[in-house]
Design an enzyme around this catalytic site. Structure first.
Site, PDB file in Angstrom:
ATOM      1  N   ARG A  61      18.307  61.229  33.158  1.00 54.06           N
ATOM      2  CA  ARG A  61      19.379  60.671  32.344  1.00 54.06           C
ATOM      3  C   ARG A  61      20.375  59.863  33.177  1.00 54.06           C
ATOM      4  O   ARG A  61      21.030  58.961  32.677  1.00 54.06           O
ATOM      5  CB  ARG A  61      20.097  61.789  31.592  1.00 54.06           C
ATOM      6  CG  ARG A  61      20.883  61.276  30.385  1.00 54.06           C
ATOM      7  CD  ARG A  61      21.369  62.388  29.471  1.00 54.06           C
ATOM      8  NE  ARG A  61      22.276  63.265  30.153  1.00 54.06           N
ATOM      9  CZ  ARG A  61      22.180  64.606  30.154  1.00 54.06           C
ATOM     10  NH1 ARG A  61      21.199  65.214  29.517  1.00 54.06           N
ATOM     11  NH2 ARG A  61      23.048  65.326  30.807  1.00 54.06           N
ATOM     12  N   TYR A 114      34.846  42.307  18.313  1.00 57.58           N
ATOM     13  CA  TYR A 114      33.500  42.490  17.762  1.00 57.58           C
ATOM     14  C   TYR A 114      33.564  43.575  16.670  1.00 57.58           C
ATOM     15  O   TYR A 114      34.053  44.689  16.921  1.00 57.58           O
ATOM     16  CB  TYR A 114      32.577  42.905  18.917  1.00 57.58           C
ATOM     17  CG  TYR A 114      31.169  43.249  18.529  1.00 57.58           C
ATOM     18  CD1 TYR A 114      30.298  42.274  18.038  1.00 57.58           C
ATOM     19  CD2 TYR A 114      30.687  44.542  18.668  1.00 57.58           C
ATOM     20  CE1 TYR A 114      29.000  42.600  17.702  1.00 57.58           C
ATOM     21  CE2 TYR A 114      29.384  44.867  18.337  1.00 57.58           C
ATOM     22  CZ  TYR A 114      28.548  43.896  17.851  1.00 57.58           C
ATOM     23  OH  TYR A 114      27.258  44.217  17.511  1.00 57.58           O
ATOM     24  N   LYS A 211      22.732  40.385  25.359  1.00 56.56           N
ATOM     25  CA  LYS A 211      22.845  38.954  25.073  1.00 56.56           C
ATOM     26  C   LYS A 211      22.325  38.142  26.265  1.00 56.56           C
ATOM     27  O   LYS A 211      21.140  37.991  26.426  1.00 56.56           O
ATOM     28  CB  LYS A 211      24.297  38.625  24.717  1.00 56.56           C
ATOM     29  CG  LYS A 211      24.890  39.574  23.655  1.00 56.56           C
ATOM     30  CD  LYS A 211      24.327  39.336  22.269  1.00 56.56           C
ATOM     31  CE  LYS A 211      24.613  40.438  21.255  1.00 56.56           C
ATOM     32  NZ  LYS A 211      26.002  40.793  21.029  1.00 56.56           N
TER      33      LYS A 211
HETATM   34  C1  PLP Z   1      26.465  42.047  20.479  1.00 54.90           C
HETATM   35  C2  PLP Z   1      27.812  42.361  20.959  1.00 54.90           C
HETATM   36  C3  PLP Z   1      28.170  43.663  21.277  1.00 54.90           C
HETATM   37  C4  PLP Z   1      27.258  44.827  21.064  1.00 54.90           C
HETATM   38  O1  PLP Z   1      26.080  44.756  21.797  1.00 54.90           O
HETATM   39  P1  PLP Z   1      24.759  45.516  21.301  1.00 54.90           P
HETATM   40  O2  PLP Z   1      23.896  45.515  22.476  1.00 54.90           O
HETATM   41  O3  PLP Z   1      24.254  44.725  20.131  1.00 54.90           O
HETATM   42  O4  PLP Z   1      25.181  46.894  20.883  1.00 54.90           O
HETATM   43  C5  PLP Z   1      29.431  43.890  21.764  1.00 54.90           C
HETATM   44  N1  PLP Z   1      30.301  42.891  21.938  1.00 54.90           N
HETATM   45  C6  PLP Z   1      30.002  41.628  21.641  1.00 54.90           C
HETATM   46  C7  PLP Z   1      31.012  40.557  21.852  1.00 54.90           C
HETATM   47  C8  PLP Z   1      28.750  41.322  21.138  1.00 54.90           C
HETATM   48  O5  PLP Z   1      28.469  40.064  20.800  1.00 54.90           O
END
Ligand code: PLP
Length: 396
Positions: A61, A114, A211
């Site tokens: 973990r 977000y 992202k």
């Molecule tokens: C997509 C996103 C998140 C969350 O990320 P995940 O991996 O989808 O949980 C957080 N902050 C911003 C600005 C995002 O665009």
């Protein structure tokens, strides 16, 4: 060699140790829960050393080769004390904020946060006796007026989710520091390649690595980098207490994506800016929301603090029917309709800023969509959008 490499070089070499793995360039994916020790003394020593930050494997973990590789490389890029990895970007946002608060505390959260973070604050944190107040992204040093005796954390995201307002991060972080509150910044848009929250006074820098770091639309990953040992201690405890674990295959994909971040981001930036400029010229467009565009209200701050832009921006149309709006976005050949972003492929997504704010009012009546410029040839992307605007005009 110079003492500190350029970020472009750091991205390639940080967190890799081929000698450790028989010369293999990338870290091996280790599927592990149990990790054995050779003796009682080794077992006890290992636990002590790990708690003190030694890079060794303790239990599945807590990560093995790929999570460590990702943490080390990201930390070098962020210029922080240490980085923890998480199973999603939202898990990273949540753990960073939870690490800062206790019952009875007051949190200041930017209104353009977000969306799911807003829910974390108004549902889970509220249930545990933490009160959140949303603030105008343009507040700057004026945030001091919103501070209360019990304000323990300020949450920032710049540019803002969906609407791309730029925050004066150093001004807000300076006030927070003076008032002994911790700052948490979601820096997913710029990535630490184009903006360094910690160098601008932030305590916890959050990255939805899903992202741009992963970059290929195929894994969910989050990371939080702490500016100091004290803040890292809180983050580590929260990570343990919540049982967070980033799976090794996804950690592998993220550390691999990171290697090409610099070249990909440059292309996303250039393509995004070209698309934004082309879109801004269409007569049906009210505004384009992109801080790297000269004339954008956030341009001066972007230019002062950021060294680049990613490929994500917003478009506000003049009022048109839902049918005309859909005619533009439906049937695009190269842009998929979907959430998330940062992958190699282009995307559009409709949104309504009114759904997600409480401290500020959205002024524009027309429909909005978000564009993620992928790595396709820009001429092809523009031709696709040109067809879309043609369909919109026919449907007016
Ligand atoms: C997509 C996103 C998140 C969350 O990320 P995940 O991996 O989808 O949980 C957080 N902050 C911003 C600005 C995002 O665009």
């Amino acid at each position: 060699m110079k003492k500190r490499s350029k970020d472009q070089t750091t991205l390639i070499h940080a967190g890799r140790d081929p000698k450790k793995y028989g010369g293999v360039v990338n870290p091996p994916v280790m599927h592990a829960s149990t990790i054995l020790s050779e003796s009682v003394a080794a077992f006890r020593g290992k636990h002590r050393a790990w708690k003190e930050g030694a890079p060794l494997y303790l239990y599945g973990r807590y990560g093995t080769a790929c999570q460590d590789s990702l943490s080390e490389a990201l930390c070098a890029l962020e210029g922080g004390f240490r980085t923890m990895t998480f199973p999603s970007g939202l898990a990273a946002c949540a753990a960073a904020l939870i690490a800062c608060v206790k019952v009875g505390d007051h949190v200041l959260m930017v209104d353009t946060i977000y969306g799911p973070n807003r829910q974390l604050a108004t549902r889970l944190l509220a249930r545990f006796g933490v009160e959140t107040q949303f603030y105008d992204p343009l507040v700057g040093a004026g945030i001091e007026q919103l501070f209360r005796r019990n304000t323990s954390a300020v949450v920032l995201e710049s540019p803002g989710s969906l609407t791309f307002e730029m925050q004066d991060v150093p001004a807000i972080a300076a006030v927070a520091k003076r008032r002994s509150a911790l700052t948490v910044m979601d820096n997913t848009w710029a990535t630490p390649y184009y903006f360094k929250p910690i160098a601008h006074g932030v305590d916890l820098s959050v990255q939805a690595a899903t992202k741009y770091v992963v970059g290929h639309s195929d894994a969910m990953v989050g990371a939080v980098t702490a500016a100091s040992e004290a803040v890292y201690g809180r983050l580590l405890d929260t990570h343990w207490d919540l049982g967070m674990h980033l799976a090794p295959d996804d950690a592998y994909l993220a550390q691999r994506g990171l290697r090409t971040l610099a070249v990909r981001l440059k292309q996303h930036w250039e393509a995004g800016l070209e698309l934004a400029q082309w879109i801004a010229k269409q007569p049906e467009v009210a505004r384009v929301l992109h801080p790297a565009l000269p004339g954008d209200p956030g341009h001066a701050i972007w230019k002062r603090d950021f060294s680049g832009a990613s490929g994500l921006f917003g478009v506000v149309l003049k009022p048109v029917s839902e049918k005309a709006f859909a005619a533009l976005l439906d049937h695009l050949k190269l842009f998929g309709i979907g959430g998330s972003w940062g992958g190699y492929e282009s995307l559009v997504m409709p949104f309504d800023p009114r759904d997600q704010r409480s401290a500020t009012q959205w002024p524009d009546p027309g429909p909005c969509f978000r564009v993620h410029a992928g790595l396709e040839a820009v001429e092809d992307l523009i031709a696709d959008l040109e067809d879309g605007f043609g369909r919109l005009r026919k449907a007016l």
